[in-house]
Scaffold this motif. Structure first.
Motif, PDB file in Angstrom:
ATOM      1  N   ALA A   1       0.831  -1.207   0.000  1.00 16.76           N
ATOM      2  CA  ALA A   1       0.000   0.000   0.000  1.00 16.76           C
ATOM      3  C   ALA A   1       0.869   1.260   0.000  1.00 16.76           C
ATOM      4  N   LEU A   2       1.943   1.265   0.783  1.00 20.97           N
ATOM      5  CA  LEU A   2       2.843   2.419   0.805  1.00 20.97           C
ATOM      6  C   LEU A   2       3.489   2.618  -0.558  1.00 20.97           C
ATOM      7  N   LYS A   3       3.949   1.536  -1.161  1.00 18.72           N
ATOM      8  CA  LYS A   3       4.582   1.633  -2.474  1.00 18.72           C
ATOM      9  C   LYS A   3       3.605   2.174  -3.510  1.00 18.72           C
ATOM     10  N   LYS A   4       2.369   1.676  -3.488  1.00 21.21           N
ATOM     11  CA  LYS A   4       1.357   2.151  -4.428  1.00 21.21           C
ATOM     12  C   LYS A   4       1.048   3.625  -4.188  1.00 21.21           C
ATOM     13  N   ALA A   5       0.963   4.021  -2.931  1.00 22.00           N
ATOM     14  CA  ALA A   5       0.692   5.427  -2.609  1.00 22.00           C
ATOM     15  C   ALA A   5       1.825   6.326  -3.097  1.00 22.00           C
ATOM     16  N   LEU A   6       3.060   5.891  -2.918  1.00 22.32           N
ATOM     17  CA  LEU A   6       4.200   6.677  -3.392  1.00 22.32           C
ATOM     18  C   LEU A   6       4.232   6.753  -4.920  1.00 22.32           C
ATOM     19  N   LEU A   7       3.930   5.634  -5.575  1.00 18.55           N
ATOM     20  CA  LEU A   7       3.883   5.632  -7.041  1.00 18.55           C
ATOM     21  C   LEU A   7       2.782   6.559  -7.556  1.00 18.55           C
ATOM     22  N   ASP A   8       1.610   6.509  -6.910  1.00 17.02           N
ATOM     23  CA  ASP A   8       0.501   7.383  -7.311  1.00 17.02           C
ATOM     24  C   ASP A   8       0.843   8.852  -7.068  1.00 17.02           C
TER      25      ASP A   8
ATOM     26  N   ARG B   1       3.808  10.189  -6.945  1.00 12.90           N
ATOM     27  CA  ARG B   1       4.846  10.576  -7.889  1.00 12.90           C
ATOM     28  C   ARG B   1       4.253  10.877  -9.262  1.00 12.90           C
ATOM     29  N   ALA B   2       3.369  10.012  -9.735  1.00 14.63           N
ATOM     30  CA  ALA B   2       2.755  10.213 -11.052  1.00 14.63           C
ATOM     31  C   ALA B   2       1.872  11.456 -11.072  1.00 14.63           C
ATOM     32  N   SER B   3       1.057  11.650 -10.030  1.00 10.57           N
ATOM     33  CA  SER B   3       0.164  12.810 -10.020  1.00 10.57           C
ATOM     34  C   SER B   3       0.939  14.114  -9.868  1.00 10.57           C
ATOM     35  N   THR B   4       2.019  14.090  -9.091  1.00  8.85           N
ATOM     36  CA  THR B   4       2.826  15.300  -8.911  1.00  8.85           C
ATOM     37  C   THR B   4       3.512  15.697 -10.212  1.00  8.85           C
ATOM     38  N   VAL B   5       4.022  14.708 -10.939  1.00  6.15           N
ATOM     39  CA  VAL B   5       4.670  15.009 -12.224  1.00  6.15           C
ATOM     40  C   VAL B   5       3.645  15.570 -13.206  1.00  6.15           C
ATOM     41  N   LYS B   6       2.461  14.981 -13.264  1.00  5.04           N
ATOM     42  CA  LYS B   6       1.421  15.489 -14.176  1.00  5.04           C
ATOM     43  C   LYS B   6       0.978  16.888 -13.790  1.00  5.04           C
ATOM     44  N   GLN B   7       0.923  17.160 -12.503  1.00  2.96           N
ATOM     45  CA  GLN B   7       0.492  18.476 -12.028  1.00  2.96           C
ATOM     46  C   GLN B   7       1.564  19.535 -12.288  1.00  2.96           C
ATOM     47  N   ARG B   8       2.820  19.225 -11.993  1.00  2.00           N
ATOM     48  CA  ARG B   8       3.888  20.221 -12.148  1.00  2.00           C
ATOM     49  C   ARG B   8       4.320  20.397 -13.590  1.00  2.00           C
TER      50      ARG B   8
ATOM     51  N   ASP C   1      10.006   8.966 -13.021  1.00  2.00           N
ATOM     52  CA  ASP C   1      11.327   8.811 -12.396  1.00  2.00           C
ATOM     53  C   ASP C   1      12.081  10.132 -12.335  1.00  2.00           C
ATOM     54  N   ILE C   2      11.690  11.104 -13.150  1.00  2.00           N
ATOM     55  CA  ILE C   2      12.355  12.404 -13.132  1.00  2.00           C
ATOM     56  C   ILE C   2      12.172  13.081 -11.774  1.00  2.00           C
ATOM     57  N   LEU C   3      11.101  12.781 -11.083  1.00  2.00           N
ATOM     58  CA  LEU C   3      10.843  13.369  -9.767  1.00  2.00           C
ATOM     59  C   LEU C   3      11.448  12.517  -8.651  1.00  2.00           C
ATOM     60  N   MET C   4      11.189  11.235  -8.695  1.00  2.00           N
ATOM     61  CA  MET C   4      11.719  10.320  -7.676  1.00  2.00           C
ATOM     62  C   MET C   4      12.009   8.991  -8.366  1.00  2.00           C
ATOM     63  N   HIS C   5      13.282   8.640  -8.388  1.00  2.00           N
ATOM     64  CA  HIS C   5      13.670   7.395  -9.048  1.00  2.00           C
ATOM     65  C   HIS C   5      13.088   6.197  -8.301  1.00  2.00           C
ATOM     66  N   TYR C   6      12.871   5.129  -9.048  1.00  2.00           N
ATOM     67  CA  TYR C   6      12.273   3.930  -8.462  1.00  2.00           C
ATOM     68  C   TYR C   6      13.110   3.395  -7.304  1.00  2.00           C
ATOM     69  N   GLU C   7      14.446   3.459  -7.415  1.00  2.00           N
ATOM     70  CA  GLU C   7      15.303   2.958  -6.332  1.00  2.00           C
ATOM     71  C   GLU C   7      15.126   3.774  -5.053  1.00  2.00           C
TER      72      GLU C   7
ATOM     73  N   GLN D   1      19.467   8.633   5.066  1.00  2.00           N
ATOM     74  CA  GLN D   1      19.349   7.284   4.536  1.00  2.00           C
ATOM     75  C   GLN D   1      18.729   7.201   3.138  1.00  2.00           C
ATOM     76  N   VAL D   2      18.055   8.255   2.739  1.00  2.00           N
ATOM     77  CA  VAL D   2      17.373   8.239   1.432  1.00  2.00           C
ATOM     78  C   VAL D   2      18.110   9.196   0.501  1.00  2.00           C
ATOM     79  N   PRO D   3      18.746   8.680  -0.542  1.00  2.00           N
ATOM     80  CA  PRO D   3      19.525   9.540  -1.446  1.00  2.00           C
ATOM     81  C   PRO D   3      18.639  10.282  -2.450  1.00  2.00           C
ATOM     82  N   TRP D   4      17.916  11.266  -1.992  1.00  2.00           N
ATOM     83  CA  TRP D   4      16.968  11.946  -2.875  1.00  2.00           C
ATOM     84  C   TRP D   4      17.230  13.415  -2.884  1.00  2.00           C
TER      85      TRP D   4
END
Length: 116
Positions: free
Chosen positions: A58-65, A67-74, A84-90, A113-116
């Motif tokens: 559920a967390l992974k799906k929420a993060l994927l959603d 990420r996709a909505s933020t990219v479409k909005q921005r 992936d331009i916003l947040m890489h899958y890794e 801990q998160v290289p972002w």
């Protein structure tokens, strides 16, 4: 132009211009300014292999959603790049892994801990 009509150098050699060449060599061989020592990177938390729980999925799906909505909005006209331009899958997977291990207990831990 400089390609068709190159300039004649003002300094030709160390015999004709010893002081200028000595100054040039001194500048080239002087030690580089010392840099402050780098801070050691924090040790990365090792997360052993695991079977994803429903909460992890559920967390992974929420993060994927998100990420996709933020990219479409921005960037609504950005069709060439993936989210992936916003947040890489890794990076996304690292967040899920650390959350699974219950190691994301502060913003400082997240930043280290998160290289972002």
């Amino acid at each position: 132009c400089e390609r068709c009509n190159p300039r004649t150098p003002t300094i030709c050699c160390d015999i004709c211009h010893p002081a200028e060449i000595a100054a040039l060599l001194a500048a080239l061989t002087s030690p580089a300014p010392s840099m402050p020592p780098e801070k050691p990177k924090p040790r990365q938390i090792k997360v052993p292999s695991y079977e994803p729980s429903p909460a992890d999925v559920a967390l992974k799906k929420a993060l994927l959603d998100w990420r996709a909505s933020t990219v479409k909005q921005r960037w609504p006209n950005l069709d060439f790049f993936t989210p992936d331009i916003l947040m890489h899958y890794e990076v996304l997977q690292r967040i899920v892994d650390l959350a699974h291990a219950r190691r994301l207990d502060s913003l400082e831990v997240f930043k280290s801990q998160v290289p972002w």
